[in-house]
Design an enzyme around this catalytic site. Structure first.
Site, short mmCIF file in Angstrom:
data_model
loop_
_atom_site.label_atom_id
_atom_site.label_comp_id
_atom_site.label_asym_id
_atom_site.label_seq_id
_atom_site.Cartn_x
_atom_site.Cartn_y
_atom_site.Cartn_z
N ARG A 148 0.92 -1.04 -0.03
CA ARG A 148 -0.01 0.03 -0.12
C ARG A 148 0.92 1.18 0.04
NH1 ARG A 148 -3.82 -3.16 -1.67
NH2 ARG A 148 -4.67 -4.79 -0.29
N GLU A 271 -5.91 -11.69 8.36
CA GLU A 271 -5.53 -12.09 6.99
C GLU A 271 -4.27 -12.95 6.51
OE1 GLU A 271 -5.09 -7.85 5.84
OE2 GLU A 271 -7.21 -7.66 5.45
N ARG A 304 -2.03 -5.65 17.26
CA ARG A 304 -2.99 -5.20 16.63
C ARG A 304 -4.31 -5.85 16.69
NH1 ARG A 304 -2.35 -4.98 10.90
NH2 ARG A 304 -3.01 -2.71 10.74
N LYS A 345 -7.51 -0.08 14.72
CA LYS A 345 -7.89 0.98 13.60
C LYS A 345 -9.01 1.90 14.16
CE LYS A 345 -6.11 -1.95 9.56
NZ LYS A 345 -6.15 -2.15 8.33
N ASP A 350 -11.82 -0.67 8.25
CA ASP A 350 -10.65 -0.65 7.65
C ASP A 350 -10.30 0.55 6.95
OD1 ASP A 350 -8.27 -1.49 6.90
OD2 ASP A 350 -8.85 -3.06 5.33
N GLU A 372 -5.04 3.67 15.62
CA GLU A 372 -4.13 3.46 14.31
C GLU A 372 -4.89 4.20 13.08
OE1 GLU A 372 -2.76 -0.61 13.40
OE2 GLU A 372 -2.50 -0.09 11.33
N GLU A 378 -4.45 4.45 1.03
CA GLU A 378 -4.78 3.32 0.44
C GLU A 378 -6.43 3.52 -0.02
OE1 GLU A 378 -4.79 -0.29 3.00
OE2 GLU A 378 -5.85 -1.42 1.27
N GLU A 476 -14.87 12.35 -0.12
CA GLU A 476 -15.97 11.65 0.53
C GLU A 476 -17.27 11.80 -0.58
OE1 GLU A 476 -17.32 13.01 4.37
OE2 GLU A 476 -18.52 11.16 4.59
N TRP A 506 -14.58 -11.22 1.77
CA TRP A 506 -13.94 -10.05 2.69
C TRP A 506 -14.89 -9.19 3.36
CZ3 TRP A 506 -8.72 -10.05 2.93
CH2 TRP A 506 -7.81 -10.80 2.09
C1 GCV Z 1 -0.59 -4.70 5.91
C2 GCV Z 1 -5.78 -3.68 4.79
C3 GCV Z 1 -4.62 -3.46 3.65
C4 GCV Z 1 -3.57 -4.45 3.82
C5 GCV Z 1 -3.14 -4.26 5.32
C6 GCV Z 1 -4.02 -4.65 6.29
C7 GCV Z 1 -3.55 -4.38 7.86
O1 GCV Z 1 -6.49 -4.87 4.68
O2 GCV Z 1 -5.39 -3.63 2.37
O3 GCV Z 1 -2.78 -4.28 2.70
O4 GCV Z 1 -1.96 -5.32 5.50
O5 GCV Z 1 -5.01 -3.61 6.15
O6 GCV Z 1 -3.89 -3.49 8.37
O7 GCV Z 1 -2.97 -5.14 8.49
#
Ligand code: GCV
Length: 645
Positions: A148, A271, A304, A345, A350, A372, A378, A476, A506
């Site tokens: 990213r 993931e 995390r 986050k 996300d 975070e 991204e 936005e 997803w």
């Molecule tokens: C580092 C999102 C991004 C991923 C990233 C993930 C994360 O899904 O697309 O590239 O992975 O967040 O925060 O771990």
């Protein structure tokens, strides 16, 4: 100044120095300066360079500016500034504080030498202000050198090795210190095979980087793979004594090489990354195993909370990705060791353009929590679109007191550092808001402009404000109506694809049909996500009438004719915001084109102009796809009769 400050290149030839080019140090360098105390090599070097360039002098006493380590009571990193008429004094109790005080004077400029004022104390809101790099050591076949990343290659790694020339790491450390960042991870949280070795066989690499960060008071952290002990032990079970001993030994080795090492960052059971669930353990067990190894050295684990099921069945309407972090972590509150920081986050999903604040942040009163945010863009235009994110972060950071924010860095080896030159302001603003979350994002932008283009006519600042101030809301407008996110192309996440993720494992994000749109996350009839909030917010979000418009479709599935608080319908809002957003981007391009290029430097001006062309194209694409999609679903015509393809 001119763009001459850029042309002269700062410390690194051919690189646009971003904020604090040599000209920005003029307020200091054109004066007499005295520096008192030990451990101030960086402060002394900065002052000397500034005086050499601007005609001032470093003197033993009788100076215009006195920088002194003394017994002031500021706490770590803090400083006190006073002016008694002819002398400005910056005092701090540690060398880091004095460096921050020096950069404060550069930021304030001539005002620091104006009217006398009593001592004013400056303290950071958070002790740790951290940036995570998602940099791979090896070039990843899909994600490249930087996952990213939209700013070229990594500042640290190049095709499997530590960069031969690390000059820019020093320049980067200076930039980060000048906005307040004091902790950095240099590898991706998706820790692949080579990166796993950084902890052991390739420790010398990270020690080399740590040596370059240290003069600017930035501590090195490392993302580690939870399964790292498997190669030696065949297991990573966090309750296995051999595994705990493995982490203790590895950690001792890290501190032998880097005595001021900050700690580990871990993405586990997320993931595809390994984690404690593989051994029937939970995240407290996992985090505590690493924390115990770090504790004797004063290190911390950022663990995390980005844990969710990325193999869900879109047909199953009860599974809600937004619920996941809370469900995995809230029950563990109170079980983490004192040096574990749960890194959450800012939103429950996300890093989307618009999300409510994550309910997990308020659900762990007995745990240190870090929020975070994603400085790398991204989901907010990938540094091809202007999107000044400080207004978004400010909404979260100023209302929530936590252990400190973490940002995913947007910097790389691009000559402008951040791909889009204006994305530099996001990096700067992250540091400033991490230091002082109450700062006004427009004032932060003013600071960045003043430090980046010192001495330029007002039209530079006026143009940058016109292009950037509302750019997040504009983005936005043309991408994410009323809290719907993820209508992006799967994989690379750039550009519109309304159903791109709708029928994938997803998660499902808009549930649009011929009658309506939005995700029902209520307790009454939906996934129950609203129930994760404290009562006041739970009631607000549960009510389709009270829910703020900008989050309506995040929390509710409503008919296209549902009336918003401003009296318009949902479908008309979708049309109006997409047309307005695309128009606003065209206006941004015109505004930029009217700025004389020599005021910001031709290369800077041209790069921004090229990217604004792409943003105009991209915003029109978003407008056309989204309006066409919802017109075809709803059959409702635009009240203003505009052309919908
Ligand atoms: C580092 C999102 C991004 C991923 C990233 C993930 C994360 O899904 O697309 O590239 O992975 O967040 O925060 O771990």
């Amino acid at each position: 100044m001119s763009p001459g400050g850029f042309a002269s290149g700062g410390d690194v030839t051919g690189v646009h120095p971003a904020w604090l080019p040599p000209e920005a140090m003029r307020p200091i360098g054109a004066r007499t300066v005295s520096v008192h105390g030990d451990g101030l090599d960086t402060v002394r070097a900065e002052v000397r360079q500034a005086c050499d360039r601007h005609g001032g002098a470093v003197v033993a006493g009788g100076a215009d500016l006195v920088l002194t380590l003394s017994g002031v009571d500021t706490g770590p990193d803090g400083f006190v500034v006073s002016r008694d008429g002819v002398v400005t004094t910056v005092a701090a109790e540690d060398p880091a504080g004095l460096l921050y005080g020096l950069f404060h004077v550069a930021r304030v400029g001539e005002a620091a030498f104006g009217a006398p004022h009593p001592p004013g104390t400056h303290r950071p809101a958070h002790g740790r202000r951290m940036l995570d790099h998602w940099d791979n050591v090896d070039v990843h076949p899909v994600m490249g050198q930087v996952e990213r990343g939209y700013s070229g290659g990594s500042l640290f790694w190049d095709g499997g090795a530590l960069r031969a020339d690390l000059t820019r790491v020093t320049a980067y450390a200076r930039l980060l210190a000048a906005c307040g960042v004091n902790a950095v991870t240099v590898n991706n949280v998706n820790v692949h095979a080579t990166e796993t070795l950084l902890l052991t066989d390739r420790l010398a690499d990270i020690a080399t980087i740590a040596d370059l960060l240290r003069p600017y008071h930035i501590r090195m952290h490392l993302a580690v793979n939870f399964a790292a002990p498997v190669a030696d032990l065949g297991t990573a079970d966090p309750l296995d004594a051999r595994v705990q001993a493995w982490w203790a030994t590895a950690t001792d080795g890290v501190y032998a090489a880097i005595p001021d090492f900050g700690g580990y960052v871990v993405k586990a059971d997320s993931e595809g990354q390994p984690g404690p669930y593989g051994y029937g353990r939970d995240h407290a067990d996992g985090a505590n195993a690493l924390a115990a190894a770090l504790a004797p050295h004063g290190g911390v684990v950022h663990w995390r909370a980005f844990v969710y099921d990325h193999r869900q069945d879109w047909r199953d309407r009860t599974t809600d990705r937004a619920r996941a972090a809370y469900e995995h972590f809230a029950p563990l509150d109170g079980r983490f060791l004192g040096n574990v920081i749960v890194q959450v986050k800012h939103g429950p999903i996300d890093f989307q353009v618009r999300e409510p604040v994550s309910p997990l942040i308020a659900a762990m009163p007995a745990t240190d929590v870090a929020v975070e945010v994603q400085v790398t863009q991204e989901y907010t235009g990938q540094q091809r679109h202007v999107c000044y994110l400080a207004p978004m972060w400010s909404e979260v950071l100023r209302t929530i007191r936590t252990a400190g924010p973490v940002g995913v860095s947007n910097a790389g080896d691009d000559p402008f550092w951040t791909g889009h030159p204006l994305a530099q302001a996001n990096l700067y603003a992250f540091g400033r808001l991490a230091w002082a979350p109450d700062l006004d994002p427009r004032e932060v932008l003013d600071e960045w402009i003043g430090l980046t283009f010192p001495g330029t006519p007002d039209v530079v600042g006026e143009t940058l404000h016109a292009v950037m101030d509302d750019s997040w809301r504009t983005y936005e407008d043309y991408t994410a109506p009323l809290g719907v996110g993820f209508m992006v192309r799967p994989g690379h996440h750039y550009g519109p694809d309304v159903d791109g993720y709708e029928y994938t494992p997803w998660g499902t994000y808009h549930f649009a049909d011929r009658d309506g749109v939005g995700v029902d996350r209520t307790c009454a009839t939906g996934t129950g996500f609203t129930g994760q909030y404290p009562p006041v917010l739970a009631r607000l979000y549960e009510s389709v009438h009270d829910c703020p418009d900008e989050l309506l479709l995040f929390f509710h599935h409503v008919p296209y004719g549902h009336v918003l608080h401003d009296g318009g319908t949902v479908i008309q809002h979708i049309y109006d915001t997409h047309f307005a957003g695309a128009d606003a981007v065209a206006a941004m391009r015109d505004r930029w084109a009217a700025l004389p290029a020599d005021l910001v430097g031709p290369a800077f001006a041209a790069r921004v102009a090229d990217l604004l062309d792409e943003q105009v194209r991209g915003a029109a694409e978003w407008r056309d796809q989204i309006t066409a999609y919802f017109f075809r679903k709803s059959g409702v015509r635009d009240a203003h009769g505009r052309r919908i393809p």
